[in-house]
Design an enzyme around this catalytic site. Sequence first.
Site, PDB file in Angstrom:
ATOM      1  N   CYS A 189       0.765  -1.247  -0.087  1.00 46.69           N
ATOM      2  CA  CYS A 189       0.036  -0.075   0.030  1.00 46.69           C
ATOM      3  C   CYS A 189       0.880   1.140  -0.030  1.00 46.69           C
ATOM      4  CB  CYS A 189      -0.894  -0.116   1.265  1.00 46.69           C
ATOM      5  SG  CYS A 189      -1.782   1.618   1.517  1.00 46.69           S
ATOM      6  N   CYS A 222     -30.206   1.167  14.470  1.00 44.33           N
ATOM      7  CA  CYS A 222     -30.488   2.456  15.246  1.00 44.33           C
ATOM      8  C   CYS A 222     -28.918   2.897  15.652  1.00 44.33           C
ATOM      9  CB  CYS A 222     -31.297   2.411  16.459  1.00 44.33           C
ATOM     10  SG  CYS A 222     -31.771   3.767  17.468  1.00 44.33           S
TER      11      CYS A 222
END
Length: 355
Positions: free
Chosen positions: A38, A329
């Site tokens: 990376c 929620c």
Amino acid sequence: MKNWIIVLLVSFGSYTAQTAAANRTAEAVSTATFAGGCFWCMEQPFEQLDGVSSVISGFAGGTIKNPSYRMVARGKTNHVEAVQISYDPTKITYQQLLTVYWRQIDPTDNAGSFVDRGKQYRPVIYFHSATQLDLAQHSIKILTEQGRFPKKIVVELTAFTTFYPAPDYHQNYYSENPLRYHYYRSRSGRDDYLDLIWGNTRDAKPQYPHHKVSNASRADLKQLLTTLQFDVTQNDATEPSFNNEYWDNKQQGIYVDIVSGEALFSSTDKFRSGTGWPSFTKAISKMALTKKQDNTLFTTRMELRSRVADSHLGHLFEDGPAPTGQRYCINSASLRFIPASQLKAQGYAQYGSLF
């Protein structure tokens, strides 16, 4: 006629001096291109070196012109994630750059780098001259003789051909997105491997262990988050209903972890639940969240946490609408909203197809 000759000679002399000066300037800047997994993790070590003027993240060695990040990351091209380094050889040598390079990578794995698997993440030294090739070969010989690594060094030595800079949101990622970068790096296994081979090389930089936040990083988070954001994500608090940022947000976009930036929910799955908190029928992907049984408040609920940062998000209930019948929620204080129009600019281009 004589005057014209004098003018021409003076002009030619000036041009020659300017050209020589320009050539000396060009010679004062050399280029090195390294791949080691990376490219986020490869920028910082080189940018900190005296004599290095720039480090650019991008894609090297491929045949397709101007590949997109998505194409490379999915292995659809033969490019490799790499960094291109501009440096002054009078201040820092190529040998010194190689020394830093070996201390960033696992040179014994050519099937990827740490958690990033695939040929697009393999370690490669792209040499720009015969001298760079000789120096790279010599350094491999020395490391092999020292027995520094437990397995054979398999880093490719390849003549440089092309390099395409990655999009702007991938440049200087460690400084532009420090929390997301540190969480990614800590989970990648890179530093654990480097510590094993070279000893502790991390000095005093913040650590973010898997699914835990150290005391040092809790202090960092207190500086970066509001009191409510910290209490919700780190102390499992609940914000007031109908008095939070996103309960009635109707914009298109995605919701990411306020701590690590990992994508969690999409507005395409958001619905008005009447509870006063942001509610969703599902997460943005099956791997986005972890679930944990919560026995507080004299009842059993299913707590939702982010997978990477382990931030407390909210709870899952079985009273949602179709098609899932579930209600995620969530506390607004645990989220950051990214409008659909800003996805590419903020590094979430892969979610643009949702809209």
